[in-house]
Motif scaffolding. Sequence first.
Motif, PDB file in Angstrom:
ATOM      1  N   ARG A 167       0.825  -1.196   0.000  1.00  0.00           N
ATOM      2  CA  ARG A 167       0.000   0.000   0.000  1.00  0.00           C
ATOM      3  C   ARG A 167       0.867   1.257   0.000  1.00  0.00           C
ATOM      4  O   ARG A 167       0.538   2.262  -0.621  1.00  0.00           O
ATOM      5  N   HIS A 168       1.997   1.183   0.676  1.00  0.00           N
ATOM      6  CA  HIS A 168       2.939   2.294   0.742  1.00  0.00           C
ATOM      7  C   HIS A 168       3.458   2.636  -0.667  1.00  0.00           C
ATOM      8  O   HIS A 168       3.548   3.808  -1.040  1.00  0.00           O
ATOM      9  N   VAL A 169       3.784   1.608  -1.437  1.00  0.00           N
ATOM     10  CA  VAL A 169       4.280   1.806  -2.801  1.00  0.00           C
ATOM     11  C   VAL A 169       3.187   2.407  -3.676  1.00  0.00           C
ATOM     12  O   VAL A 169       3.440   3.318  -4.467  1.00  0.00           O
ATOM     13  N   ARG A 170       1.951   1.910  -3.542  1.00  0.00           N
ATOM     14  CA  ARG A 170       0.841   2.444  -4.322  1.00  0.00           C
ATOM     15  C   ARG A 170       0.618   3.924  -4.028  1.00  0.00           C
ATOM     16  O   ARG A 170       0.343   4.708  -4.933  1.00  0.00           O
ATOM     17  N   ASN A 171       0.739   4.318  -2.767  1.00  0.00           N
ATOM     18  CA  ASN A 171       0.573   5.727  -2.411  1.00  0.00           C
ATOM     19  C   ASN A 171       1.645   6.593  -3.059  1.00  0.00           C
ATOM     20  O   ASN A 171       1.363   7.697  -3.531  1.00  0.00           O
ATOM     21  N   HIS A 172       2.883   6.098  -3.072  1.00  0.00           N
ATOM     22  CA  HIS A 172       3.968   6.855  -3.715  1.00  0.00           C
ATOM     23  C   HIS A 172       3.746   6.972  -5.215  1.00  0.00           C
ATOM     24  O   HIS A 172       3.971   8.032  -5.807  1.00  0.00           O
ATOM     25  N   LEU A 173       3.312   5.874  -5.839  1.00  0.00           N
ATOM     26  CA  LEU A 173       3.044   5.924  -7.281  1.00  0.00           C
ATOM     27  C   LEU A 173       1.899   6.876  -7.587  1.00  0.00           C
ATOM     28  O   LEU A 173       1.962   7.656  -8.542  1.00  0.00           O
ATOM     29  N   ARG A 174       0.850   6.818  -6.793  1.00  0.00           N
ATOM     30  CA  ARG A 174      -0.290   7.705  -7.000  1.00  0.00           C
ATOM     31  C   ARG A 174       0.151   9.161  -6.850  1.00  0.00           C
ATOM     32  O   ARG A 174      -0.201  10.020  -7.656  1.00  0.00           O
TER      33      ARG A 174
END
Length: 119
Positions: free
Chosen positions: A2-9
């Motif tokens: 989820r942390h990676v998805r937030n950074h990508l978003r």
Amino acid sequence: MRHVRNHLRYGWRHFWRQIGRVLRNPVFLVLTLIGNLMLLVCAMALYFVEIGINPSIKSPEDTIWWAFATLTTVGYGDVVPITLPGRIIAICLMFTGGVLFLSFIALLSSAFTELEFIE
């Protein structure tokens, strides 16, 4: 994950926000107008200088094709000026293409190097 998805978003959101800022920048508009004006002026000037002399120029569309290829630094070589005035027009368009390319790159890089803090 989820942390990676937030950074990508956040990264995509930042990317498109900066692209929007570049497109709204008055410098972008001026550079675009200069590029289009130079393209049309040089294409028409080459047409009037070389029509009837240069066998590869049969219509204004041929010189517009040449101007696009020259301004974008592709330079296919299918249409080439053969007179001295035509070559001087080509040199002006080549310099314009290089300067415009570097100016657009500078505008984009300055937008992406601006610091923006996450709130």
